[in-house]
Design an enzyme around this catalytic site. Structure first.
Site, PDB file in Angstrom:
ATOM      1  N   GLU A   7       0.821  -1.210   0.000  1.00 57.96           N
ATOM      2  CA  GLU A   7       0.000   0.000   0.000  1.00 57.96           C
ATOM      3  C   GLU A   7       0.857   1.263   0.000  1.00 57.96           C
ATOM      4  O   GLU A   7       0.460   2.295  -0.523  1.00 57.96           O
ATOM      5  CB  GLU A   7      -0.941   0.009   1.205  1.00 57.96           C
ATOM      6  CG  GLU A   7      -1.804   1.256   1.282  1.00 57.96           C
ATOM      7  CD  GLU A   7      -3.077   1.045   2.063  1.00 57.96           C
ATOM      8  OE1 GLU A   7      -3.640   2.036   2.529  1.00 57.96           O
ATOM      9  OE2 GLU A   7      -3.539  -0.100   2.192  1.00 57.96           O
ATOM     10  N   LYS A   8       2.035   1.178   0.602  1.00 58.00           N
ATOM     11  CA  LYS A   8       2.903   2.353   0.707  1.00 58.00           C
ATOM     12  C   LYS A   8       4.356   1.903   0.773  1.00 58.00           C
ATOM     13  O   LYS A   8       4.642   0.731   1.068  1.00 58.00           O
ATOM     14  CB  LYS A   8       2.529   3.193   1.935  1.00 58.00           C
ATOM     15  CG  LYS A   8       2.551   2.414   3.229  1.00 58.00           C
ATOM     16  CD  LYS A   8       2.093   3.270   4.396  1.00 58.00           C
ATOM     17  CE  LYS A   8       0.608   3.520   4.407  1.00 58.00           C
ATOM     18  NZ  LYS A   8      -0.175   2.313   4.730  1.00 58.00           N
ATOM     19  N   ASP A 102      -3.047  -2.675   2.802  1.00 54.77           N
ATOM     20  CA  ASP A 102      -3.327  -2.764   4.233  1.00 54.77           C
ATOM     21  C   ASP A 102      -4.462  -3.745   4.498  1.00 54.77           C
ATOM     22  O   ASP A 102      -5.311  -3.999   3.631  1.00 54.77           O
ATOM     23  CB  ASP A 102      -3.682  -1.386   4.787  1.00 54.77           C
ATOM     24  CG  ASP A 102      -2.437  -0.533   5.028  1.00 54.77           C
ATOM     25  OD1 ASP A 102      -1.323  -1.046   4.847  1.00 54.77           O
ATOM     26  OD2 ASP A 102      -2.591   0.647   5.402  1.00 54.77           O
ATOM     27  N   ASP A 104      -7.417  -4.151   5.366  1.00 51.76           N
ATOM     28  CA  ASP A 104      -8.795  -3.680   5.497  1.00 51.76           C
ATOM     29  C   ASP A 104      -9.394  -3.547   4.097  1.00 51.76           C
ATOM     30  O   ASP A 104      -8.734  -3.829   3.093  1.00 51.76           O
ATOM     31  CB  ASP A 104      -8.871  -2.348   6.252  1.00 51.76           C
ATOM     32  CG  ASP A 104      -8.012  -1.254   5.622  1.00 51.76           C
ATOM     33  OD1 ASP A 104      -7.682  -1.355   4.418  1.00 51.76           O
ATOM     34  OD2 ASP A 104      -7.665  -0.299   6.328  1.00 51.76           O
ATOM     35  N   TYR A 315      -1.381  -3.408  13.536  1.00 52.05           N
ATOM     36  CA  TYR A 315      -2.175  -2.599  12.598  1.00 52.05           C
ATOM     37  C   TYR A 315      -3.177  -1.725  13.350  1.00 52.05           C
ATOM     38  O   TYR A 315      -3.951  -2.220  14.176  1.00 52.05           O
ATOM     39  CB  TYR A 315      -2.903  -3.522  11.629  1.00 52.05           C
ATOM     40  CG  TYR A 315      -3.642  -2.789  10.538  1.00 52.05           C
ATOM     41  CD1 TYR A 315      -2.960  -2.084   9.564  1.00 52.05           C
ATOM     42  CD2 TYR A 315      -5.028  -2.797  10.495  1.00 52.05           C
ATOM     43  CE1 TYR A 315      -3.630  -1.407   8.569  1.00 52.05           C
ATOM     44  CE2 TYR A 315      -5.711  -2.123   9.499  1.00 52.05           C
ATOM     45  CZ  TYR A 315      -5.008  -1.425   8.541  1.00 52.05           C
ATOM     46  OH  TYR A 315      -5.680  -0.753   7.560  1.00 52.05           O
ATOM     47  N   ARG A 317      -5.842   0.400  12.339  1.00 45.48           N
ATOM     48  CA  ARG A 317      -7.238   0.657  11.959  1.00 45.48           C
ATOM     49  C   ARG A 317      -8.113  -0.572  12.257  1.00 45.48           C
ATOM     50  O   ARG A 317      -8.736  -1.144  11.372  1.00 45.48           O
ATOM     51  CB  ARG A 317      -7.326   1.036  10.488  1.00 45.48           C
ATOM     52  CG  ARG A 317      -6.655   2.361  10.159  1.00 45.48           C
ATOM     53  CD  ARG A 317      -6.642   2.617   8.669  1.00 45.48           C
ATOM     54  NE  ARG A 317      -6.114   3.916   8.321  1.00 45.48           N
ATOM     55  CZ  ARG A 317      -4.837   4.209   8.184  1.00 45.48           C
ATOM     56  NH1 ARG A 317      -3.934   3.246   8.383  1.00 45.48           N
ATOM     57  NH2 ARG A 317      -4.435   5.421   7.859  1.00 45.48           N
TER      58      ARG A 317
END
Length: 720
Positions: A7-8, A102, A104, A315, A317
């Protein structure tokens, strides 16, 4: 060749570090085992603008609602296009792609949408990372599964994205057009989560403004032996909230019981224990950080993300407080790493109720990973947030608090009185201190002492006393309490069936989006911060009042919470994407026309036919200088005033006879130089409030550069 897409960049580096043999290239990392690791920067792609779905690049009222048959995506401004090209080139040699977004639904979507955009149809797997420490990454790499298993999660995120677009774009444009036609200036915006969140703030403001303080009274019997007992006031003398409002009655009762015998009618004593709270969810962490440190929800999330990327915590979130039992074996090492030595009663073998694999869903509770936090260079906010997470984890391995509660009921001259006392026997985990609001409330629920008593025993009421109290208004929301209200929105719903359903399912938004919603409301000037408090502005109150006149469901937290419930059903494979989207399209048709045509304000303007497009929505307005002119709410053409009707179009006037609008444009043309005609551009806004640059000479238009709003970015090809 296996391509892993994170993701990043920070996640890509963590994965590459475990794979070994990492060699940095332009936009990716070459690793051992014929693997290349690349990355996104969050969402590389964005939804097309409404202008991109209509002919001519201008959204007219007749175009609304815009309901795309084929949804368009394009790279975001800045470096997104370059990174999409990097991924496209890597896919040419790929035999397998691994989605390492990520853990989610948004992480699932942002990688999957790039693969779909680039036409990838080969083998796709999923790497699910809950922590970035080396041990957790190795475990995740060993457990890679087919990306097909995550299809429902992708569809849930896609449904959320498209539902937000349908409401946000159509509703905002329709609302703004209606208000502009009524002489209300500016661009207005609404959102599926943003607007009902604003409604919570407006309702709280109204409760505070309309609050009327009320005096009420409590009668206390002071018995020999230091016992204090409160009068159990009969229903005949209390209001609907159980308060005694009659001071004369309170004084009379206090006099009546003074000197009288107090006979014990019932005495009970019980011992109990209170286990440590469950680990934090993101919402719980945001509430605690707001209460203890005054941090905003946004700052708390940023700090938790910093800790996650530093491999210090799991993580962030997460909406689950439970932990997989398989992680319990690591407790001793984690406790040692976070400096828990010397804490009396700490037992790494203790199994709190939080260790329950069956209750863990996509994520588990927020805990330390066992990495030494002192080895990382952390921000002040991150250090504070880590202290909360550290404390929460240590509590799990400490004994429960044990206590004894005693209760005595007395009869004094035929009136019932009650005394309660709570005594802590062993403090257990509570001796760590740093209790949050909920814990402090529980600790103070029964103060005082109460000796051992026997039923039938008589004491003497030495005197009766009256304690005067006064009701207080509700407190304005803070970041923490607003997050809590969004999470527990069922408490604010009056319909019993809806209340029961929402209690078991969803709130407003998700753990990952609630902080950003608060910031959006502030940025759009619907709310403002005052120290720790969040208040709606007059503009925010006006918006909610207008919506509740014509489309109240758009401001109803219950409606949006049910949508979140439906999205959860899609993610769990219990409901199809198509059915949800069909309902959203139908809703968009209804509320868009209502927002366009409804009476939002008491001011209604006279409309004339537009000489340019022939529509009937050309309104007479006034410039800042007080001069009358006309503007079409559909095609945006502007005209001079000719006896109260549209006259010559401003663009049709000679250069030496420029009207007020052209002069205003010229004076504002101080932006970056136009690449085509070399004239300065001026800054303007779309109807949805998005800034862009327009050239007054060749009429070209550009979006601002992502790195600086003083530079031109990509050209807006749809604008002529």
């Amino acid at each position: 060749m296996r391509i892993i897409i994170a993701e990043k960049p920070s996640v890509a580096q963590a994965v590459a570090g475990v794979l070994g043999g990492a060699r940095k290239s332009d936009g990716f990392i070459e690793c051992a085992g014929a693997t290349r690791v690349t990355w996104c920067f969050g969402h590389l792609l964005e939804q097309a603008r409404p202008e991109d779905y209509v002919d001519g690049g201008k959204v007219l009222a007749s175009h609304l609602p815009i309901l795309p048959d084929h949804w368009k995506l394009s790279p975001r401004d800045g470096g997104a296009g370059k990174q999409v090209k990097v991924i496209r080139d890597l896919l040419k040699d790929a035999t397998e792609v691994v989605n390492a977004g990520d853990a989610d639904r948004e992480g699932q979507l942002l990688v999957d949408e790039v693969l779909l955009h680039l036409g990838w149809k080969g083998k796709t797997s999923r790497l699910w990372l809950s922590s970035l420490d080396d041990a957790s990454v190795r475990k995740a790499l060993a457990g890679i599964q087919s990306n097909d298993t995550m299809r429902p999660l992708y569809e849930s995120a896609l449904a959320r994205q498209r539902a937000d677009w349908l409401m946000g774009m159509n509703g905002s444009i329709a609302l703004s057009r209606n208000l502009q036609a009524c002489g209300v200036p500016g661009a207005w915006s609404i959102g599926r989560v943003q607007t009902p969140t604003l409604a919570l703030l407006v309702d709280r403001k109204r409760e505070i403004e309309h609050f009327k303080a009320c005096d009420f009274y409590q009668v206390v019997a002071h018995l020999d032996g230091g016992i204090k007992a409160a009068w159990q006031v009969p229903d005949d003398f209390v209001d609907e909230d159980g308060r005694l409002l009659d001071k004369a009655k309170a004084d009379e009762t206090a006099r009546r019981i003074t000197g009288k015998a107090a006979r014990v009618t019932k005495f009970t004593r019980k011992t109990g224990e209170r286990a440590a709270p469950l680990p934090y969810t993101l919402g719980g962490l945001q509430k605690a950080a707001s209460s203890r440190f005054g941090l905003s929800a946004k700052d708390t999330l940023a700090a938790a993300q910093e800790l996650y990327e530093a491999k210090i915590t799991t993580y962030p979130r997460t909406d689950c407080s439970y932990l997989p039992i398989e992680m319990h074996s690591s407790a001793g090492g984690i406790l040692k790493a976070i400096g828990s030595e010397g804490i009396a009663g700490l037992d790494p073998a203790r199994k709190h109720a939080a260790w329950n694999t069956g209750k863990v869903e996509a994520h588990h509770g927020l805990i330390p990973t066992g990495q030494n936090p002192d080895a990382a260079s952390l921000s002040a906010h991150a250090k504070r947030v880590f202290d909360l997470i550290r404390e929460s984890y240590i509590r799990l391995f400490m004994p429960p608090e044990t206590f004894e509660t005693r209760e005595a009921l007395f009869d004094i001259d035929g009136l019932g009185f009650r005394a309660v006392a709570r005594t802590v026997l062993e403090p257990g985990w509570t001796k760590l201190g740093g209790k949050d609001d909920d814990e402090r409330q529980e600790q103070g629920e029964a103060a005082g002492t109460l000796p051992e008593l026997r039923e039938g025993e008589a004491r003497t009421c030495e005197r009766g006393g009256v304690i005067g109290k006064r009701t207080t208004p509700p407190k304005p929301y803070t970041d923490g309490t607003l997050i809590a209200a969004m999470t527990g929105v069922h408490k604010l719903v009056t319909d019993p069936k809806l209340k029961a359903r929402l209690k078991e399912t969803s709130g407003l938004g998700t753990e990952a989006t609630r902080a950003s919603m608060i910031e959006v409301l502030i940025t759009r000037e619907y709310t403002e911060r005052s120290k720790k408090e969040i208040h709606p502005t007059d503009r925010g109150v006006q918006l909610i009042n207008m919506l509740r006149k014509v489309v109240p469901e758009l401001a109803d937290p219950g409606t949006t919470a049910l949508q979140e419930d439906a999205l959860a059903d899609i993610a769990a494979g219990r409901a199809p994407l198509a059915a949800f989207m069909a309902s959203q399209v139908q809703a968009a048709r209804g509320f868009t026309r209502t927002l366009l045509d409804g009476k939002l304000t008491d001011t209604q303007m006279v409309m004339h036919a537009c000489p340019a497009c022939g529509g009937a929505r050309c309104a007479r307005l006034k410039s800042k200088a007080g001069n009358a002119y006309h503007r079409c709410m559909d095609c945006h053409a502007a005209f001079g005033d000719d006896g109260g009707k549209p006259g010559k179009r401003f663009e049709d006037k000679a250069a030496g006879d420029a009207g007020a609008a052209q002069k205003a444009v010229a004076s504002a043309a101080s932006g970056p130089q136009c690449p085509a005609c070399k004239k300065p551009t001026f800054k303007n806004e779309t109807k949805t409030g998005k800034a862009y640059f327009r050239c007054g000479g060749c009429k070209g238009a550009w979006w601002p550069d992502r790195t600086s709003d003083k530079k031109l970015g990509s050209k807006w090809e749809a604008m002529k």
